[in-house]
Design a protein around this motif. Structure first.
Motif, mmCIF file in Angstrom:
data_model
loop_
_atom_site.group_PDB
_atom_site.id
_atom_site.type_symbol
_atom_site.label_atom_id
_atom_site.label_comp_id
_atom_site.label_asym_id
_atom_site.label_seq_id
_atom_site.Cartn_x
_atom_site.Cartn_y
_atom_site.Cartn_z
ATOM 1 N N ALA A 162 -8.650 -9.961 -5.398
ATOM 2 C CA ALA A 162 -9.312 -10.581 -6.549
ATOM 3 C C ALA A 162 -8.536 -11.781 -7.064
ATOM 4 O O ALA A 162 -9.106 -12.713 -7.639
ATOM 5 N N SER A 163 -7.219 -11.767 -6.843
ATOM 6 C CA SER A 163 -6.365 -12.865 -7.305
ATOM 7 C C SER A 163 -6.181 -13.943 -6.245
ATOM 8 O O SER A 163 -5.429 -14.900 -6.451
ATOM 9 N N GLY A 164 -6.844 -13.787 -5.095
ATOM 10 C CA GLY A 164 -6.802 -14.816 -4.061
ATOM 11 C C GLY A 164 -5.679 -14.686 -3.070
ATOM 12 O O GLY A 164 -5.397 -15.621 -2.321
ATOM 13 N N ILE A 165 -5.018 -13.501 -3.006
ATOM 14 C CA ILE A 165 -3.887 -13.297 -2.101
ATOM 15 C C ILE A 165 -4.257 -12.252 -1.055
ATOM 16 O O ILE A 165 -4.755 -11.175 -1.386
ATOM 17 N N ARG A 166 -3.989 -12.542 0.206
ATOM 18 C CA ARG A 166 -4.342 -11.639 1.305
ATOM 19 C C ARG A 166 -3.330 -10.502 1.416
ATOM 20 O O ARG A 166 -2.129 -10.751 1.535
ATOM 21 N N PRO A 167 -3.783 -9.231 1.396
ATOM 22 C CA PRO A 167 -2.866 -8.099 1.575
ATOM 23 C C PRO A 167 -2.283 -8.088 2.988
ATOM 24 O O PRO A 167 -2.961 -8.445 3.955
ATOM 25 N N ILE A 168 -1.011 -7.632 3.110
ATOM 26 C CA ILE A 168 -0.343 -7.578 4.412
ATOM 27 C C ILE A 168 0.146 -6.153 4.691
ATOM 28 O O ILE A 168 -0.307 -5.502 5.607
ATOM 29 N N ASN A 169 1.113 -5.678 3.907
ATOM 30 C CA ASN A 169 1.558 -4.287 3.960
ATOM 31 C C ASN A 169 2.092 -3.913 2.589
ATOM 32 O O ASN A 169 2.203 -4.764 1.702
ATOM 33 N N ASN A 170 2.417 -2.660 2.403
ATOM 34 C CA ASN A 170 2.763 -2.199 1.057
ATOM 35 C C ASN A 170 3.968 -2.926 0.459
ATOM 36 O O ASN A 170 3.980 -3.239 -0.734
ATOM 37 N N VAL B 30 5.330 -6.075 1.216
ATOM 38 C CA VAL B 30 5.013 -7.473 0.902
ATOM 39 C C VAL B 30 4.005 -7.535 -0.240
ATOM 40 O O VAL B 30 4.110 -8.377 -1.142
ATOM 41 N N ASP B 31 3.036 -6.623 -0.224
ATOM 42 C CA ASP B 31 2.005 -6.620 -1.270
ATOM 43 C C ASP B 31 2.597 -6.312 -2.641
ATOM 44 O O ASP B 31 2.170 -6.880 -3.655
ATOM 45 N N ILE B 32 3.577 -5.421 -2.700
ATOM 46 C CA ILE B 32 4.218 -5.112 -3.984
ATOM 47 C C ILE B 32 4.928 -6.339 -4.534
ATOM 48 O O ILE B 32 4.892 -6.612 -5.741
#
Length: 787
Positions: free
Chosen positions: A243-251, A253-255
Motif C-alpha cells: 500500500a505504501s509503494g514498496i515491494r515485499p522481499i522477505n521478513n 528486509v521487509d521489517i
C-alpha cells in the motif's frame, strides 16, 4: 508520501471517510495528488470450482461450475491451473476491472456468467506481482470463505492517499508523523508504538566496534541480532508495504522498510558474518569504487559518505548498501544500523547515484529520538517475526542534543500576525492538540516543541501552526489599513517595447538558465559564470550573461516547426560574477532571420535591416548623432565582415551583426545592447522644432579612398566642416571596380544644407562644400571622384 489507511489505523482511531480525510489534510497545508483504493476492482466474491470439464469446441478452455455462495454459476475459463475444488476470485457480471466491465456472454457456444481472476487483472501494480499472477488464476487457501469479499479476505481492502508534501515537513514521511498531524486536526490521541523485546546476556561491545571519522555523521547506533530465520513476511507487513509503494522481499528486509515507514527513520541491515567486527564511517576517496545492492559499480568522490570495514567500503550512507554484505537466504546474524547523516551531502549523492525512499528522508532531516525508537522497534519485530535473538547492549555515537526546543511567544503577537483575535484558551488548546507542552505565565507562553517537529524553530513557526490548525477558512478577511506605496514602472523598457512593436518585432520571454557551454558566447567581456548548485538538468545549469543564446534556442524551436521568418526581441537580465560580487544587468537582444515585412513590402533580412532598427530605436530614445558603429572587439560567434560594435559617446554598449557560418548555416542577424550602460548617458528632454519654411540645397559628391578608410571617419570630417547649415548626410553608393585602383573604393554622399530663418544661396553653400572637399582630401588622403 503514500498513506495507507490501514497502516494509519494502527496508531489512531478514525471514523471518517478517506476522501474527507484527504480534503481535511489539504485544509491545513498538506495537499494530495490522489485518493483511491489499493484494489479498484468491484463486485468480486470468493468462489469454489465444483466442476471443471474441457470445452467441447476448444483445446484450452474449460467449462466450470462455480459456487459463489448464493448460487452456482457456469463460467468459461482459459487458465491452465483451473481445476475442481479450487478456491478462486470470481468477478460477477457487472464487475468493474481495470480491463473493462464483466458481462454475461456466450463463448464458443457455452454460456459464461462471470470471470475467474488472476491477481494481475485486479489493478495491483505489476511490481508487486509474481510470475504465476500472470500465467494463471489466483489460488486462494482452502479455508477461504465462499461468497465473501476476496479483497477483504486477502487484507488488501486498503485505501491510499498520495500526499504531495512541502519540503519542510520531513516528519510527515512516516505513519507516526501523519498520525500526530491527523490527531491534531481531529483532536485524537496517537497510540504508543510497541518497542518491547528481550536481550540475551551477551554484550555487543565484546563483538563489535564503531569508528566515526567524519563530522558528517553526528549520530550512529548499532545493534546485533542472531539466529534470524529468513522467510515470508506476515500478511499485514506485506500488505502495508504494498500500500505504501514498496515491494515485499522477505521478513527481514521487509521489517527494515516497515520500520522506516512507521517512524520515518531509514535502517540498514548488514550480514554480520560477511561484515566483520568493525564499522567505519568516513568520506569516500575520489574515484573509489563500490558495488551497490543493485549490482551496479559506483564511482565515488570525496563528497560521498561511506560505511566501511577496515578493508573496503560496504555501503553508501543514506542511499544504498553494498552488495558484499547484503541479507541473503542463509543470513543468520545481523548488524542493524540506524544513523543520521549530513542532509545536503545525502541529497547530492542521491541525485548522482540513486533517489530512494531512504535518501528522501535523510535529505529532509531526522529526529534523533526517532532514531533510537526505530532501532528498538526493529529489534521488537525481528524477535516476533524472524525468531531473532537480540544481543545485549548497543554501540552508540551521538553528538546531537535530544532536548526539546522551548520558544516564548505572546497571544498579542499571534493575533497581530494572523490578523484575528483568538482567546488564550483557544491558542493553548491548539498547542495541546499538536502535542506541544506549554507553560503560561502572565503575557508569555513558553511552548516546548518535541524534536519530531524539526521544522519549528522560531516564534513565527508557532504562529503558522496556530493558523493551520485553527483553519485558514475560519479567518475572516479585513480591509487593508496599512498605507500602500505604489510601485515604480520602468518607463524606458516600456518605451523600447512600444517602439519595437511599431517596427514589427515580437517580444519573447525565455529562461534565464542555459547550458554552461553557452554562457560565454556572444561577448568579449571578462567575467566568471554563475552555475546553479542544484540544477533541474544540464541544459539549465548556468545563469546567462548574454541574452542571445536564449534567443537562438527560440530560433531553433521555431525552425524545427517550419517557421523561417523570425523577428523577435527580449528585454531581460544577464548575470555575472566579478571577484566576489554577483551582478545582474538589464539587456535588450534582437534576433531576425528570413523575411521582414514593413508595411506591404517584404524584404530579406540583412545587416542593414537590423542596423536600421538600431538607428530608429536609438534616435527615438534621444541619442541622435551620439552613436557609431565600429568593426572592433567582436565576439567570435559573429561574422567579422558583417558585424560591428555599438559605441555611444565612444563607450561600447553592445554588438550587432550576422551569426558566424560556423555557428549557424542560415542567415541569422542578432543585436544586443546593455541597457544599464545605455541609460547612464542622459538625454535632454525632447524638443520639437517647426519644419523649415525655406528650401534646402542638396549636393552630391564621391570620394575615392583607401580600402581601410572607414565611412564613419569621412562623415565625422564632413559634419565638422559642414557646421550648423549641414542638416543631413547619407551614403547612397559604395563602388569597388575597374574604374578605380585595386586597393581603393568610392563612397558617395548626399549632403543637405538648410537654414530655418532664410533661403540659402548657392554661393555660400559652395563655400562650405569646397571646404569639406579640401579637408577630407587633406586629412584622409582622399580624392574627389569626377564620374
Amino acid at each position: 508520501m503514500k498513506l495507507s489507511r490501514k497502516f494509519l489505523s494502527d496508531y489512531i482511531d478514525l471514523d471518517i471517510d478517506t476522501k474527507q480525510l484527504a480534503e481535511d489534510m489539504t485544509s491545513i497545508g498538506n495537499e494530495y495528488d490522489s485518493c483511491s483504493k489499493l484494489i479498484p476492482a468491484t463486485n468480486l466474491v470468493i468462489g469454489e470450482v465444483l466442476e471443471c470439464i474441457p470445452h467441447p469446441d476448444s483445446d484450452h478452455l474449460h467449462v466450470c461450475k462455480v459456487n459463489v455462495g448464493k448460487e452456482i454459476l457456469q463460467i468459461v475459463c482459459g487458465a491452465p491451473n483451473v481445476r475442481k475444488g479450487l478456491k478462486v476470485i470470481v468477478a460477477l457480471a457487472g464487475a468493474s476491472l481495470p480491463g473493462g466491465t464483466i458481462k454475461k456472454g456466450v463463448i464458443r457456444g457455452q454460456e459464461s456468467n462471470g470471470m475467474l481472476c488472476a491477481m494481475s487483472e485486479l489493478g495491483l501494480e505489476h511490481k508487486f506481482l509474481k510470475e504465476e499472477d500472470f500465467t494463471g488464476i489466483h489460488e486462494l487457501p482452502n479455508d477461504a470463505p465462499v461468497g465473501e469479499d476476496p479483497i477483504s479476505y486477502l487484507q488488501l481492502d486498503d485505501e491510499i492517499i498520495d500526499f504531495e508534501l512541502t519540503s519542510n515537513r520531513g516528519d510527515l514521511l512516516s505513519i507516526l508523523g501523519m498520525a500526530h498531524e491527523i490527531g491534531a486536526f481531529y483532536d485524537k490521541k496517537v497510540k504508543d508504538i510497541d518497542l518491547t523485546y528481550q536481550e540475551n546476556k551477551e554484550d555487543i561491545h565484546d563483538q563489535f566496534s564503531l569508528d566515526i571519522q567524519t563530522k558528517n555523521c553526528p549520530l550512529f547506533l548499532a545493534k546485533k541480532v542472531k539466529n534470524v530465520t529468513i522467510k515470508e513476511s506476515p500478511a499485514f507487513i506485506k500488505n502495508r508495504l504494498i500500500a505504501s509503494g514498496i515491494r515485499p522481499i522477505n521478513n527481514v528486509v521487509d521489517i527494515s522498510n516497515y520500520v522506516m515507514l512507521e517512524t520515518g527513520q531509514p535502517l540498514h541491515y548488514y550480514d554480520s558474518n560477511r561484515l566483520g567486527n568493525q564499522l567505519i564511517v568516513r568520506m569516500a576517496e575520489d574515484d573509489e569504487e563500490l558495488t551497490t545492492l543493485d549490482s551496479q559499480k559506483r564511482i565515488l568522490s570525496n563528497q560521498d559518505i561511506v560505511i566501511a570495514t577496515p578493508k573496503e567500503a560496504v555501503g553508501l550512507a543514506g542511499v544504498m548498501g553494498g552488495l558484499t554484505t547484503e541479507i541473503e537466504e542463509d543470513t543468520k546474524d545481523i548488524i542493524i544500523e540506524a544513523a543520521i547523516f549530513h542532509p545536503t551531502l545525502i541529497r547530492k549523492t542521491s541525485k548522482k547515484i540513486l533517489r530512494s525512499e531512504a535518501s528522501t528522508r535523510f535529505e529532509k532531516g531526522l529526529d534523533p529520538k526517532r532514531t533510537y525508537m526505530a532501532i528498538a522497534r526493529s529489534c521488537s519485530l525481528l524477535e516476533k517475526y524472524a525468531d531473532a535473538t537480540i544481543v545485549g547492549g548497543m554501540v552508540e555515537y551521538n553528538t546531537l542534543s535530544q532536548e526539546d526546543k522551548t520558544i516564548p511567544i505572546t497571544v498579542e503577537k499571534i493575533n497581530s500576525v494572523l490578523g484575528i483575535t483568538l482567546e488564550k484558551e483557544t491558542i493553548l488548546d491548539i498547542f495541546r492538540r499538536l502535542g506541544f507542552r506549554f507553560n503560561s505565565h502572565e503575557e508569555i507562553i513558553d511552548v516546548t516543541v518535541p524534536t519530531r517537529r524539526i521544522d519549528i524553530s522560531i516564534a513565527e513557526d508557532l504562529i503558522e501552526e496556530v493558523g493551520r490548525i485553527y483553519g485558514i477558512d475560519n479567518i475572516v478577511g479585513k480591509e487593508m489599513t496599512l498605507p500602500v506605496i505604489p510601485g515604480n514602472v520602468n518607463k524606458n523598457n516600456r518605451i523600447i517595447r512600444n517602439k519595437l512593436a511599431m517596427l514589427g518585432l515580437n517580444e519573447t520571454l525565455s529562461y534565464a538558465l542555459i547550458p554552461e557551454m553557452e554562457a560565454k558566447k556572444y561577448t568579449t567581456d571578462e567575467f566568471e559564470i554563475i552555475k546553479v548548485l542544484d540544477p533541474m538538468s544540464e541544459d539549465r545549469n548556468t545563469l546567462r550573461y548574454s541574452l542571445i543564446p536564449s534567443l537562438m534556442m527560440i530560433y531553433d524551436y521555431n525552425k524545427a516547426r517550419g517557421n523561417k521568418d523570425i523577428s523577435i526581441y527580449e528585454i531581460g537580465k544577464g548575470f555575472k560574477k566579478v571577484g566576489k560580487e554577483y551582478q545582474e544587468e538589464n539587456k535588450l537582444a534582437i534576433l531576425m532571420t528570413g523575411t521582414y515585412t514593413v508595411g506591404l513590402h517584404p524584404k530579406k533580412v540583412d545587416f542593414y535591416i537590423l542596423k536600421g532598427i538600431l538607428e530608429e530605436l536609438l534616435e527615438y530614445l534621444g541619442y541622435q548623432n551620439r552613436y557609431k558603429l565600429v568593426v572592433e572587439d567582436l565576439p567570435k560567434e559573429l561574422h567579422p565582415g558583417q558585424s560591428a560594435s555599438i559605441l555611444l559617446n565612444d563607450t561600447k554598449i553592445g554588438i550587432l551583426g550576422k551569426v558566424h557560418p560556423s555557428v549557424a548555416k542560415e542567415d541569422i542577424y542578432v543585436l544586443e545592447i546593455n541597457l544599464e550602460k545605455l541609460f547612464t548617458f542622459r538625454v535632454k528632454q525632447m524638443q520639437y522644432k517647426e519644419i523649415s519654411k525655406f528650401p534646402g540645397i542638396s549636393k552630391d559628391l564621391a570620394f575615392i579612398v583607401d580600402q581601410k578608410t572607414k565611412a564613419s571617419d569621412i562623415i565625422t570630417v564632413i559634419k565638422k566642416e559642414g557646421g550648423k547649415l549641414l542638416k543631413n548626410i547619407s551614403i547612397f553608393d559604395v563602388y569597388e571596380g575597374e574604374k578605380i585602383g585595386d586597393n581603393e573604393k568610392s563612397i558617395a554622399f548626399s549632403l543637405t544644407f538648410e537654414d530655418a530663418t532664410r533661403t540659402l544661396n548657392d554661393e555660400e553653400v559652395m563655400t562650405i562644400f569646397n571646404r569639406i572637399i579640401q579637408t577630407v582630401e587633406t586629412k584622409l588622403n582622399a580624392k574627389v571622384r569626377n564620374q
